[in-house]
Design a protein around this motif. Structure first.
Motif, PDB file in Angstrom:
ATOM      1  N   TYR A  75      -3.708  -4.711  -5.307  1.00  8.57           N
ATOM      2  CA  TYR A  75      -2.881  -3.203  -5.365  1.00  8.57           C
ATOM      3  C   TYR A  75      -2.882  -2.708  -6.736  1.00  8.57           C
ATOM      4  CZ  TYR A  75      -1.618  -3.818  -0.670  1.00  8.57           C
ATOM      5  OH  TYR A  75      -1.577  -3.937   0.751  1.00  8.57           O
ATOM      6  N   PHE A 108       0.847  -1.182  -0.033  1.00 14.06           N
ATOM      7  CA  PHE A 108      -0.011  -0.007  -0.025  1.00 14.06           C
ATOM      8  C   PHE A 108       0.998   1.105  -0.046  1.00 14.06           C
ATOM      9  CE2 PHE A 108      -2.488   3.253   2.435  1.00 14.06           C
ATOM     10  CZ  PHE A 108      -3.729   3.463   1.417  1.00 14.06           C
ATOM     11  N   LEU A 146      -9.457  10.336  -8.536  1.00 12.79           N
ATOM     12  CA  LEU A 146      -8.986  11.585  -9.068  1.00 12.79           C
ATOM     13  C   LEU A 146      -9.740  12.058 -10.034  1.00 12.79           C
ATOM     14  CD1 LEU A 146      -5.179  10.776  -9.305  1.00 12.79           C
ATOM     15  CD2 LEU A 146      -6.014  12.756  -7.855  1.00 12.79           C
ATOM     16  N   ILE A 199      -7.559   4.596  -7.647  1.00 12.68           N
ATOM     17  CA  ILE A 199      -7.097   5.931  -7.127  1.00 12.68           C
ATOM     18  C   ILE A 199      -7.342   6.798  -8.477  1.00 12.68           C
ATOM     19  CG2 ILE A 199      -5.283   7.264  -6.246  1.00 12.68           C
ATOM     20  CD1 ILE A 199      -4.682   5.007  -4.565  1.00 12.68           C
ATOM     21  N   LEU A 229      -9.812  -3.498   0.937  1.00 13.64           N
ATOM     22  CA  LEU A 229      -8.646  -3.434   1.368  1.00 13.64           C
ATOM     23  C   LEU A 229      -8.530  -4.051   2.511  1.00 13.64           C
ATOM     24  CD1 LEU A 229      -6.632  -0.228   0.408  1.00 13.64           C
ATOM     25  CD2 LEU A 229      -6.506  -2.252  -0.642  1.00 13.64           C
ATOM     26  N   PRO A 267      -6.189   1.031  10.550  1.00 16.36           N
ATOM     27  CA  PRO A 267      -7.342   1.668  10.707  1.00 16.36           C
ATOM     28  C   PRO A 267      -8.109   2.433   9.416  1.00 16.36           C
ATOM     29  CG  PRO A 267      -5.877   2.731  12.249  1.00 16.36           C
ATOM     30  CD  PRO A 267      -5.165   1.484  11.408  1.00 16.36           C
ATOM     31  N   ILE A 308       2.206  11.858 -10.308  1.00 16.13           N
ATOM     32  CA  ILE A 308       1.750  13.075 -10.222  1.00 16.13           C
ATOM     33  C   ILE A 308       3.019  14.323 -10.119  1.00 16.13           C
ATOM     34  CG2 ILE A 308       0.303  14.809  -8.927  1.00 16.13           C
ATOM     35  CD1 ILE A 308      -1.210  12.659  -7.858  1.00 16.13           C
ATOM     36  N   VAL A 358       2.435   1.853  -3.254  1.00 17.10           N
ATOM     37  CA  VAL A 358       1.505   2.311  -4.281  1.00 17.10           C
ATOM     38  C   VAL A 358       1.217   3.868  -3.978  1.00 17.10           C
ATOM     39  CG1 VAL A 358      -1.145   2.613  -4.734  1.00 17.10           C
ATOM     40  CG2 VAL A 358       0.019   0.284  -4.737  1.00 17.10           C
ATOM     41  N   ILE A 359       1.213   4.267  -2.796  1.00 15.22           N
ATOM     42  CA  ILE A 359       1.049   5.713  -2.416  1.00 15.22           C
ATOM     43  C   ILE A 359       2.204   6.409  -3.141  1.00 15.22           C
ATOM     44  CG2 ILE A 359       1.029   7.305  -0.635  1.00 15.22           C
ATOM     45  CD1 ILE A 359      -1.600   5.783  -0.727  1.00 15.22           C
ATOM     46  N   LEU A 378      -6.113  -1.021  -6.699  1.00 18.60           N
ATOM     47  CA  LEU A 378      -6.200   0.071  -6.071  1.00 18.60           C
ATOM     48  C   LEU A 378      -5.650   1.332  -6.592  1.00 18.60           C
ATOM     49  CD1 LEU A 378      -6.473   1.570  -2.890  1.00 18.60           C
ATOM     50  CD2 LEU A 378      -4.182   0.885  -2.835  1.00 18.60           C
ATOM     51  N   SER A 379      -4.426   1.088  -7.433  1.00 14.96           N
ATOM     52  CA  SER A 379      -4.043   2.302  -7.965  1.00 14.96           C
ATOM     53  C   SER A 379      -4.816   2.954  -9.221  1.00 14.96           C
ATOM     54  CB  SER A 379      -2.703   1.964  -8.605  1.00 14.96           C
ATOM     55  OG  SER A 379      -2.559   0.706  -9.087  1.00 14.96           O
ATOM     56  N   LEU A 390      -3.693  11.985  -1.848  1.00 14.42           N
ATOM     57  CA  LEU A 390      -3.212  11.701  -3.284  1.00 14.42           C
ATOM     58  C   LEU A 390      -4.114  12.522  -4.162  1.00 14.42           C
ATOM     59  CD1 LEU A 390      -2.412   8.053  -3.517  1.00 14.42           C
ATOM     60  CD2 LEU A 390      -0.867   9.888  -3.320  1.00 14.42           C
ATOM     61  N   ILE A 411      -6.703   5.980   8.216  1.00 10.21           N
ATOM     62  CA  ILE A 411      -5.564   6.146   7.560  1.00 10.21           C
ATOM     63  C   ILE A 411      -5.470   5.956   6.027  1.00 10.21           C
ATOM     64  CG2 ILE A 411      -3.258   5.187   7.442  1.00 10.21           C
ATOM     65  CD1 ILE A 411      -3.082   5.540  10.447  1.00 10.21           C
ATOM     66  N   ILE A 412      -6.277   4.786   5.785  1.00  3.54           N
ATOM     67  CA  ILE A 412      -6.287   4.623   4.392  1.00  3.54           C
ATOM     68  C   ILE A 412      -6.952   5.718   3.371  1.00  3.54           C
ATOM     69  CG2 ILE A 412      -6.891   2.852   2.634  1.00  3.54           C
ATOM     70  CD1 ILE A 412      -6.406   0.926   4.628  1.00  3.54           C
ATOM     71  N   PHE A 434      -5.047   8.710   3.033  1.00  4.66           N
ATOM     72  CA  PHE A 434      -3.780   8.729   2.172  1.00  4.66           C
ATOM     73  C   PHE A 434      -4.600   8.963   0.808  1.00  4.66           C
ATOM     74  CE2 PHE A 434      -1.068   6.801   5.246  1.00  4.66           C
ATOM     75  CZ  PHE A 434       0.173   7.532   4.791  1.00  4.66           C
ATOM     76  N   ILE A 435      -5.518   8.125   0.566  1.00  7.26           N
ATOM     77  CA  ILE A 435      -6.136   8.348  -0.841  1.00  7.26           C
ATOM     78  C   ILE A 435      -6.730   9.496  -1.102  1.00  7.26           C
ATOM     79  CG2 ILE A 435      -8.146   7.209  -2.226  1.00  7.26           C
ATOM     80  CD1 ILE A 435      -7.573   4.711  -0.835  1.00  7.26           C
ATOM     81  N   TYR A 469      -3.634  16.087  -3.906  1.00  5.58           N
ATOM     82  CA  TYR A 469      -2.371  16.559  -4.761  1.00  5.58           C
ATOM     83  C   TYR A 469      -2.545  16.519  -6.207  1.00  5.58           C
ATOM     84  CZ  TYR A 469       2.532  16.457  -5.834  1.00  5.58           C
ATOM     85  OH  TYR A 469       3.674  16.749  -6.715  1.00  5.58           O
ATOM     86  N   GLY A 470      -3.253  15.514  -6.633  1.00  3.15           N
ATOM     87  CA  GLY A 470      -3.518  15.461  -8.081  1.00  3.15           C
ATOM     88  C   GLY A 470      -4.330  16.738  -8.376  1.00  3.15           C
TER      89      GLY A 470
END
Lengths: 477, 359, 345
Positions: free
Chosen positions: C255, A409, C266, C262, C92, C101, A420, A412-413, C258-259, C112, C104-105, C108-109, C115-116
């Protein structure tokens, strides 16, 4: 005290009584005297004397243009100009009676031979390299492009040092916006003392804090020429053999003149190998850490037993284990750069064999980790560019930390953040990650394959997709 | 400020995060066995332990009321965490599968860390001796049985199966499963492939096909693997002659007659002769005789296997799936009973296409 | 917001919008509702989807959103993304990160996405390119399951149960969620580019093959009773495959998924940004940050088995309304009034 002596005094004062500054009274026409002054360190005395003899011979004939030769000019005297000329290494004869000065441009140029740069070896192709002298460098480039459209523009950097620098481009090939942007940035340079090419690249880069270099450094004239014909600007300074090239894309750091000197298939193969090495250099340690501490179920049974035996007795967490080795690796690298070549090999043996072997038998680090770190190090040195190579080696540390916190994970982050960032990045306001952004499916293959003939690729100038037909892309993803 | 940040970073780096499972802190079980009945299960877990660079197989035994409970109890007896994510083989006692099989397997399907591409086998009696056996022959307990089962699969004795396929078939009422059966050879003290255990739905029928029968069952299923050897003692000129043939191609065609409730199975088998010491195959007469005798023998064996399957109401051939797909009207919900009442007629045609490098 | 899209980028966006997040799971409700004929129904649904896209292409100029409908869509997309975030976290948590927890996930997502989305729009538009190779890998490894497939599971086809047919068709819309964004991004396409039936057909074929493989594979791999128990059939298929160098493919593919998801998040957020700030205007970063803070909080209330189940059982109706019915109604209404959307300058 006569006028001449007075003038000599003031000149001495202007040059702070520097001991390599020579000022002498000499005889001039019809019993008058003149002042000869120069920096003895900058002037080629033998040649200057020869030229002076010619001038003397002409002096008595009273010819109207007695002063003009290839290397001399006659000007009205002014102290600031005189200082500038002397600082440039010219020999100056000041004639107080007429208020004129004669300058002899015979500079004792200090530079080495254009040898092949040590940091950019190629197997085949030209073995010339740029040197720390603009004139020689320009000669090396002009030798390759016999065309007036290769434009050289000079400017000086450093308010106090007044270092000579040039920017070069090929007229009609370069895009107007690229030229305007580089001129704007050169104007904005604000440096007092210029002594390192790093200062220049910091001033010219779009994002100084990015780990990725946005200017391509090279010491190879053939690489400079290849970039010039692609419509890029090249900056060279008088103090460093490094030429800065902009705008560049990420993938141009992965191209080497060897690709084009070799054959098509071979060149393409090694280009792909190099790109794979990027992935290995950045992700391999992180990947290993993630597997060992989060996802060991992905290992096949046979392999997993070996790995288990190997890591069972290691006292540290995988991250610490990796950091120990990585730091040793970086230490060996740093020390081998500083040491002379003969001792450098000793470091290689001590670092590689002694520490590598001992650290495993001492049980601090597992065998597999040694393999992983060594593989990573080798992959990172594959990059043809020194700057990118160092950035890449640095990049893997955040990935290792992320992997040790969240496993895949975290990776991936990290990957998404990295992507980006790369996509956002620009070099002279032009997309750095082209052809991924803007997406041009037909250009992407050039990243992996060197085409069979050398047709310069044109850098994309904007972040939105180009509209002309030549780069219009296919239909579906 | 900086100092605080560094402390936080250090703590995080030294402690790791929530989901971390350090490999060095896990006991990686590669072979698990279960026996007993609901409420009083007994489980065995074999994992390698390294002492002085010498790896050794450890065996943990635990009891519990459910398979998960057994595993939890076993975990209490290990100094590291018991981890089943590298499991390679699961052994189940023959007495345990008389109860629904899925009850045992549920934990393996539900837990994301468990692999489901593992091998499953049924053992004669308790599984304990089978697991203890691995201590002597290998340092990789699960790998031993995995290789054991895979090589037997290659010889067309065991069907090609893994845990996922078993689970998938358990949920299908139109097909039944036959699970590899392992017997202990007392004299040699080694495991021996002893055919397959027939299931009807979730439960073991009590009937075990011997290796020979299981081989013919696999031929009926059209699942001949790398080596599929047919061997018979043929009577040629009043003389017993052993003949071995290897199945090269097998073509199967099912003809279903809905009105007469009859299925005709046409098999065309191409064989290469691998053993025939009399060496007269170039004689047209001998050649023909062998082909015909093979045909009869195989047909007889096919009929025998089908009879057993029908008696046990165990449709391992997947006839139900076929009928459900192509003759949906003929298919009844209670397929197993219907299967038992069908008339199934195999017809075999054997052709010898090669004779090895001798004539 | 000012940017222009080439055809490739436009369809890439659409591809990620439609396939992200749900690709691993939409097969379960579809197959358990419509039984063996799921794949046929899915083909029918794809044809309908193609027709809708053609309709959109023809009349996209009439898709004018007034302030009210802009807010309707913004809220709809926001809730959509919030629930999908919850779903991503749920997957996940159940597959790979059971202890971490949820917040947290999600944090993070969402970070991201933030940021994008404070970068230029081109960033979000192009980032998908890097993941195309991964999607090919996805398909290649899925192909490993071919020997384990039971082809007879595709039959029998009986079309006498109209309830099953309708349910199957409706549940197929999961696959085409977000198709309304065609209308949002269409005006940004470079002016001189015209789309006729052909590029849309090619796009439709790509996405159709991509989806049909997943539907048919899950149908052939699992029996119908079994698939009711398996909420993420595609990952489950990969879990049962073993290659020589990797034992558990599913971990990698969770994963990769997952990406890929994500990226979808976005893009969804980019859409909200586009609609909110309008064409040609530069948006304020404060609003974007505020939006993302909301996005980080709301999904936390949804990460529960019950909510996820409800979502799976009811979302297709919502998608049906917002993706297909509402845009068509708006288009028809505007056409009747003769009002067109402001074209890109």
């Amino acid at each position: 005290m006569n006028k001449v002596e007075l003038m000599m005094k003031s000149l001495q004062k202007a040059f702070n009584q520097s001991s390599d500054f020579t000022v002498r009274q000499v005889d001039w026409r019809e019993g008058t005297s003149a002042i000869l002054c120069f920096y003895s360190s900058l002037v080629d005395a033998k040649e200057a004397q020869k030229l002076l003899d010619t001038i003397y011979a002409r002096l008595d004939t009273n010819k109207p243009f007695w002063s003009e030769t290839i290397m001399t000019t006659l000007k009205a005297f002014s102290l600031p100009q005189a200082i500038e000329h002397i600082c440039n290494g010219e020999t100056l004869i000041i004639i107080p009676d007429t208020g004129e000065m004669l300058s002899l441009t015979i500079v004792n140029r200090v530079h080495r031979n254009p040898d092949e740069p040590n940091n950019e070896h190629v197997l085949r192709g030209s073995h010339e390299g740029l040197v720390e002298s603009v004139e020689t460098n320009l000669a090396l480039l002009r030798k390759r492009i016999h065309n007036p459209s290769l434009v050289v523009k000079s400017f000086s950097i450093g308010k106090e040092t007044n270092t000579k620098a040039y920017y070069l481009y090929i007229d009609r090939v370069i895009k107007a916006e690229t030229l305007a942007e580089i001129e704007k940035r050169i104007d904005a340079i604000n440096i007092d003392y210029f002594y390192s090419v790093g200062q220049l690249s910091d001033e010219l880069e779009d994002s100084v804090w990015s780990p990725f270099p946005q200017l391509l450094n090279t010491e190879r004239p053939d690489r400079v020429v290849a970039n010039l014909v692609e419509g890029k600007v090249v900056l060279i300074t008088n103090i460093s053999p490094t030429a800065l090239i902009a705008p560049v894309t990420f993938f141009s750091f992965y191209q080497s003149p060897d690709d084009y000197n070799g054959r098509v298939l071979v060149g393409s193969f090694y280009r792909i190998v190099r790109l794979m090495s990027f992935i290995a250099a950045v992700f391999l340690p992180a990947f290993y850490i993630a597997i060992i501490s989060f996802h060991f179920e992905v290992l096949p049974l046979e392999l997993s037993n070996q790995v288990k035996n190997d890591v069972n007795e290691i006292p540290y967490r995988p991250l610490i284990e990796a950091l120990i080795l990585e730091i040793i690796m970086e230490l060996i690298r740093e020390s081998s750069i500083r040491l002379p070549q003969s001792v450098g090999q000793t470091i290689g043996i001590v670092g590689g064999l002694v520490i590598g072997d001992a650290i495993v038998s001492a049980g601090l680090v597992s065998n597999l980790m040694v393999i992983v770190v060594a593989l990573t190090a080798i992959s990172s040195y594959v990059v043809p560019s020194v700057e990118l190579n160092t950035s890449i080696r640095m990049l893997r540390f955040p990935f290792m930390v992320l992997a040790s916190l969240f496993g895949f994970f975290g990776i991936v982050i990290g990957v998404v953040v990295l992507l980006i960032h790369l996509i956002n990045l620009s070099s002279l306001k032009q997309p750095y990650f082209s052809p991924i952004v803007p997406f041009q499916p037909k250009e992407i293959y050039k990243v992996f394959v060197r085409g069979p003939f050398f047709k310069p690729t044109v850098q994309v100038t904007s972040f939105s997709s180009p509209k002309d037909d030549s780069v219009k892309n296919g239909d579906t993803p | 400020m900086y100092r605080k940040a560094i402390i936080v970073l250090l703590v995080v780096l030294l402690a790791g995060c929530w989901d971390e499972r350090l490999y060095k802190n896990s006991s990686v079980v590669s072979l698990a066995g279960i026996e007993g009945t609901m409420g009083e299960y007994k489980g065995y877990y074999a994992y390698p332990k390294t002492l002085d660079k010498q790896s050794q197989i450890m065996l943990i035994e635990a009891e519990g009321i459910s398979p998960r409970d057994v595993r939890n109890n076993a975990d209490l007896k290990v100094e590291q965490t018991l981890d089943l994510s590298e499991l390679a083989t699961l052994l189940i006692s023959i007495d345990t599968v008389k109860e629904p099989l899925y009850d045992l397997l549920d934990i393996y399907f539900r837990d994301p860390q468990n692999p489901i591409s593992i091998k499953v086998a049924v053992t004669e009696g308790s599984v304990k001796p089978f697991i203890e056996l691995t201590k002597e022959v290998t340092d990789n307990a699960g790998g031993y049985y995995e290789r054991f089962i895979e090589s037997t699969e290659k010889n067309t004795i065991y069907p090609k199966l893994n845990l996922q396929m078993i689970g998938s078939t358990l949920f299908d009422n139109a097909k039944d499963i036959a699970i590899p059966y392992i017997k202990m050879d007392e004299e040699e003290h080694s495991a021996e492939a002893a055919g397959v255990a027939l299931f009807s739905g979730q439960v073991f029928t009590g009937k075990i096909l011997d290796p020979k029968q299981s081989f013919y069952m696999l031929l009926l299923m059209d699942k001949a693997n790398q080596h599929a050897r047919i061997q018979y003692m043929l009577k040629l000129n009043n003389e017993d002659v052993p003949v071995t043939g290897e199945v090269i191609h097998l073509k199967r065609k099912w003809i279903i007659n809905e009105e007469m409730k009859k299925i005709t199975m046409d098999f065309k088998i191409d064989v290469e002769i691998e053993e025939f010491s009399k060496n007269h195959l170039y004689k047209e007469e001998t050649f023909k005789t062998i082909e015909e005798m093979f045909q009869q023998k195989i047909q007889a064996d096919f009929e025998e296997v089908i009879k057993i399957l029908q008696e046990q109401e165990s449709d391992t051939l997947g006839i139900g799936r076929y009928i459900r797909a192509y003759h949906p009207k003929f298919f009844e919900e209670d397929w197993r009973e219907q299967f038992a009442s069908l008339t199934i007629e195999p017809k075999v045609k054997v052709t010898i296409i090669r004779t090895g490098i001798l004539r | 917001m000012n940017f222009s899209l080439s055809k490739g980028q436009f369809f890439l966006l659409l591809f990620f919008i439609e396939t992200g997040i749900i690709y691993i799971s939409f097969q379960t409700p579809l197959i358990s509702e419509s039984k063996n004929k799921a794949w046929v129904l899915f083909i029918v649904a794809t044809i309908l989807h193609y027709l809708v896209l053609l309709f959109f292409e023809r009349y996209y100029r009439y898709f004018y959103l007034n302030t009210f409908f802009q807010w309707v869509y913004k809220v709809y997309w926001f809730l959509m993304i919030a629930t999908f975030l919850a779903y991503m976290v749920y997957v996940l948590a159940s597959w790979v990160l059971p202890q971490t927890p949820e917040w947290i996930i999600i944090l993070f997502i969402v970070a991201l996405s933030l940021y994008g989305n404070i970068s230029r729009p081109e960033t979000v538009i192009n980032i998908g390119v890097m993941f195309i190779p991964l999607i090919f890998i996805f398909i290649i490894f899925l192909m490993l399951a071919v020997p384990d497939l039971t082809w007879t599971n595709l039959l029998p086809l009986e079309f006498n149960n109209s309830k099953e047919i309708i349910q199957g068709l409706i549940r197929s819309v999961f696959a085409f969620m977000g198709a309304e964004m065609y209308l949002i991004y269409r005006p940004f396409l470079q002016k001189e580019l015209t789309l006729n039936y052909k590029p849309i057909l090619i796009y439709q074929l790509v996405i159709f093959v991509f989806y049909l493989i997943s539907v048919m594979f899950s149908q052939m791999f699992f029996t119908i009773e079994e698939i009711k128990l398996v909420p993420e059939p595609i990952i489950y298929i990969l879990k049962s495959q073993e290659v020589t160098f990797v034992k558990r493919l599913d971990i990698f593919f969770v994963y990769i998924w997952l990406s890929w998801s994500i990226i979808t998040v976005l893009i969804f957020n980019l859409t909200i940004r586009v609609v909110h700030f309008g064409i040609g205007k530069k948006g304020s970063k404060k609003a974007i940050v505020f939006y993302h803070i909301l996005l980080a909080i709301i999904p936390l209330f949804f990460v529960k088995f019950k909510v996820i189940e409800t979502m799976k059982n009811s979302f297709h109706y919502i998608i049906l309304i917002f993706t297909f019915l509402l845009p068509i109604l708006i288009i028809l209404w505007n056409k009747w009034r003769g009002k067109t959307c402001i074209e890109k300058q």
